[in-house]
Design a protein around this motif. Structure first.
Motif, PDB file in Angstrom:
ATOM      1  N   TYR A  32       0.713  -0.951  -0.317  1.00 52.00           N
ATOM      2  CA  TYR A  32      -0.146  -0.072   0.005  1.00 52.00           C
ATOM      3  C   TYR A  32       0.959   1.268  -0.089  1.00 52.00           C
ATOM      4  O   TYR A  32       2.081   1.201   0.195  1.00 52.00           O
ATOM      5  CB  TYR A  32      -0.913  -0.415   1.010  1.00 52.00           C
ATOM      6  CG  TYR A  32       0.041  -0.505   2.733  1.00 52.00           C
ATOM      7  CD1 TYR A  32       0.376   1.202   3.191  1.00 52.00           C
ATOM      8  CD2 TYR A  32      -0.384  -1.660   3.209  1.00 52.00           C
ATOM      9  CE1 TYR A  32       1.184   0.653   4.392  1.00 52.00           C
ATOM     10  CE2 TYR A  32       0.561  -1.547   4.552  1.00 52.00           C
ATOM     11  CZ  TYR A  32       0.918  -0.636   4.938  1.00 52.00           C
ATOM     12  OH  TYR A  32       1.527   0.001   6.095  1.00 52.00           O
ATOM     13  N   TYR A  34      -0.379   4.296   1.173  1.00 52.49           N
ATOM     14  CA  TYR A  34      -0.980   4.998   2.485  1.00 52.49           C
ATOM     15  C   TYR A  34      -1.361   4.593   3.627  1.00 52.49           C
ATOM     16  O   TYR A  34      -3.268   3.689   2.305  1.00 52.49           O
ATOM     17  CB  TYR A  34      -0.993   5.935   2.492  1.00 52.49           C
ATOM     18  CG  TYR A  34      -1.802   7.149   3.731  1.00 52.49           C
ATOM     19  CD1 TYR A  34      -1.141   7.636   4.264  1.00 52.49           C
ATOM     20  CD2 TYR A  34      -3.107   6.981   3.969  1.00 52.49           C
ATOM     21  CE1 TYR A  34      -1.506   8.560   5.974  1.00 52.49           C
ATOM     22  CE2 TYR A  34      -3.555   7.347   4.939  1.00 52.49           C
ATOM     23  CZ  TYR A  34      -3.170   8.405   5.595  1.00 52.49           C
ATOM     24  OH  TYR A  34      -3.315   9.177   6.423  1.00 52.49           O
ATOM     25  N   ARG A  35      -1.562   4.019   4.865  1.00 55.19           N
ATOM     26  CA  ARG A  35      -2.367   3.184   5.665  1.00 55.19           C
ATOM     27  C   ARG A  35      -2.797   3.842   6.364  1.00 55.19           C
ATOM     28  O   ARG A  35      -1.440   4.726   7.195  1.00 55.19           O
ATOM     29  CB  ARG A  35      -2.260   1.987   6.025  1.00 55.19           C
ATOM     30  CG  ARG A  35      -2.709   1.077   6.677  1.00 55.19           C
ATOM     31  CD  ARG A  35      -2.667  -0.596   6.751  1.00 55.19           C
ATOM     32  NE  ARG A  35      -3.215  -0.400   5.518  1.00 55.19           N
ATOM     33  CZ  ARG A  35      -2.823  -2.304   4.723  1.00 55.19           C
ATOM     34  NH1 ARG A  35      -2.924  -2.544   5.295  1.00 55.19           N
ATOM     35  NH2 ARG A  35      -3.309  -2.360   3.212  1.00 55.19           N
ATOM     36  N   SER A  36      -4.363   3.653   7.149  1.00 58.71           N
ATOM     37  CA  SER A  36      -4.067   4.896   8.919  1.00 58.71           C
ATOM     38  C   SER A  36      -5.142   4.256   9.164  1.00 58.71           C
ATOM     39  O   SER A  36      -6.510   3.465   8.539  1.00 58.71           O
ATOM     40  CB  SER A  36      -5.175   6.120   7.863  1.00 58.71           C
ATOM     41  OG  SER A  36      -5.263   6.698   9.557  1.00 58.71           O
ATOM     42  N   ALA A  37      -4.781   3.462  10.432  1.00 62.73           N
ATOM     43  CA  ALA A  37      -5.704   2.699  10.989  1.00 62.73           C
ATOM     44  C   ALA A  37      -5.631   2.652  12.305  1.00 62.73           C
ATOM     45  O   ALA A  37      -4.597   3.155  13.361  1.00 62.73           O
ATOM     46  CB  ALA A  37      -5.337   1.452  10.988  1.00 62.73           C
ATOM     47  N   GLU A  41      -0.823   6.014  11.339  1.00 62.83           N
ATOM     48  CA  GLU A  41      -0.828   6.703  10.103  1.00 62.83           C
ATOM     49  C   GLU A  41       0.746   6.194   9.461  1.00 62.83           C
ATOM     50  O   GLU A  41       1.575   6.323  10.058  1.00 62.83           O
ATOM     51  CB  GLU A  41      -0.858   7.980   9.684  1.00 62.83           C
ATOM     52  CG  GLU A  41      -2.661   9.074  10.271  1.00 62.83           C
ATOM     53  CD  GLU A  41      -2.681  10.421  10.083  1.00 62.83           C
ATOM     54  OE1 GLU A  41      -1.620  10.683   9.209  1.00 62.83           O
ATOM     55  OE2 GLU A  41      -3.340  10.836   9.525  1.00 62.83           O
ATOM     56  N   HIS A  42       0.719   5.619   8.045  1.00 64.07           N
ATOM     57  CA  HIS A  42       1.558   5.028   7.993  1.00 64.07           C
ATOM     58  C   HIS A  42       1.340   5.185   6.280  1.00 64.07           C
ATOM     59  O   HIS A  42       0.491   4.779   5.772  1.00 64.07           O
ATOM     60  CB  HIS A  42       1.894   3.895   7.474  1.00 64.07           C
ATOM     61  CG  HIS A  42       3.450   2.999   7.583  1.00 64.07           C
ATOM     62  ND1 HIS A  42       3.115   2.284   6.189  1.00 64.07           N
ATOM     63  CD2 HIS A  42       4.623   2.565   7.967  1.00 64.07           C
ATOM     64  CE1 HIS A  42       4.339   1.839   6.204  1.00 64.07           C
ATOM     65  NE2 HIS A  42       5.047   2.806   6.563  1.00 64.07           N
ATOM     66  N   THR A  43       2.934   6.251   6.008  1.00 64.64           N
ATOM     67  CA  THR A  43       2.675   6.257   3.910  1.00 64.64           C
ATOM     68  C   THR A  43       4.519   5.349   4.417  1.00 64.64           C
ATOM     69  O   THR A  43       5.319   5.752   4.581  1.00 64.64           O
ATOM     70  CB  THR A  43       3.848   8.294   4.255  1.00 64.64           C
ATOM     71  OG1 THR A  43       1.745   8.176   4.433  1.00 64.64           O
ATOM     72  CG2 THR A  43       3.571   8.073   2.626  1.00 64.64           C
ATOM     73  N   THR A  44       4.294   4.483   2.904  1.00 63.53           N
ATOM     74  CA  THR A  44       5.877   3.603   2.801  1.00 63.53           C
ATOM     75  C   THR A  44       6.712   4.755   2.272  1.00 63.53           C
ATOM     76  O   THR A  44       6.567   5.740   1.319  1.00 63.53           O
ATOM     77  CB  THR A  44       4.904   3.031   1.862  1.00 63.53           C
ATOM     78  OG1 THR A  44       4.355   3.598   0.444  1.00 63.53           O
ATOM     79  CG2 THR A  44       4.291   2.382   2.112  1.00 63.53           C
ATOM     80  N   SER A 113       2.337  -0.150  -6.747  1.00 64.53           N
ATOM     81  CA  SER A 113       1.230  -1.283  -5.926  1.00 64.53           C
ATOM     82  C   SER A 113       0.621  -2.339  -5.518  1.00 64.53           C
ATOM     83  O   SER A 113       0.804  -3.634  -5.426  1.00 64.53           O
ATOM     84  CB  SER A 113       0.321  -0.507  -4.884  1.00 64.53           C
ATOM     85  OG  SER A 113      -0.769  -1.007  -4.115  1.00 64.53           O
ATOM     86  N   GLU A 124       0.124  -8.506   1.973  1.00 62.54           N
ATOM     87  CA  GLU A 124       0.003  -7.039   2.238  1.00 62.54           C
ATOM     88  C   GLU A 124       0.941  -6.389   2.459  1.00 62.54           C
ATOM     89  O   GLU A 124       1.537  -4.818   2.151  1.00 62.54           O
ATOM     90  CB  GLU A 124      -0.663  -6.878   4.303  1.00 62.54           C
ATOM     91  CG  GLU A 124      -2.157  -7.576   4.333  1.00 62.54           C
ATOM     92  CD  GLU A 124      -3.163  -5.984   3.093  1.00 62.54           C
ATOM     93  OE1 GLU A 124      -2.696  -5.136   3.437  1.00 62.54           O
ATOM     94  OE2 GLU A 124      -3.598  -6.588   2.072  1.00 62.54           O
TER      95      GLU A 124
END
Length: 138
Positions: A32, A34-37, A41-44, A113, A124
């Motif tokens: 991915y 970018y992910r937010s959970a 938040e995480h930007t690769t 991606s 993932e």
């Protein structure tokens, strides 16, 4: 996680809140961008460092930016110190670009991606083992 009612990870509705499982070293290449959970938040790194100036890269740009990325030893792969991990030859980076771009001249963030997920057999992220398989090293 225990079935106890006083378990620190148990939610009032009976479900569970996952513990923070951040690692000091990366375990995989996330597929991915970018992910937010769970409030995080995480930007690769590949999104922020490879595609820092736009949504697409040529092979030459990919190789140059990949070589500029700071090296971090991974969990699960063979250990290499930073001095042994320097990329002195562009061949591996070019082969990786070709695998990600399906042989096209340009690689987009979206394509990277999608291809990472395909090369990781739907997982993932790409682990060292899935990277070796995808690159024909295993």
């Amino acid at each position: 996680y225990s079935a106890r009612t006083d378990c620190e990870f148990r939610l009032p509705d009976g479900g569970y809140r996952m513990a923070d499982q951040s690692a000091a070293r990366p375990k995989w290449i996330p597929n991915y961008e970018y992910r937010s959970a769970n409030g995080k938040e995480h930007t690769t790194k590949w999104r922020s460092e490879l595609f820092r100036e736009g949504p697409a890269l040529s092979q030459a740009e990919f190789v140059e930016r990949l070589k500029e990325m700071s090296y971090m030893p991974t969990l699960g792969g063979p250990y290499l110190g930073a001095s042994a991990a320097a990329m002195e030859n562009d061949t591996a980076a070019k082969v990786f670009f070709d695998a990600l771009s399906d042989g096209k001249d340009v690689l987009t963030r979206n394509k990277m991606s999608v291809r990472l997920k395909q090369l990781a057999d739907g997982e993932e992220g790409m682990t060292w083992n899935s990277f070796e398989r995808a690159m024909g090293l295993k």
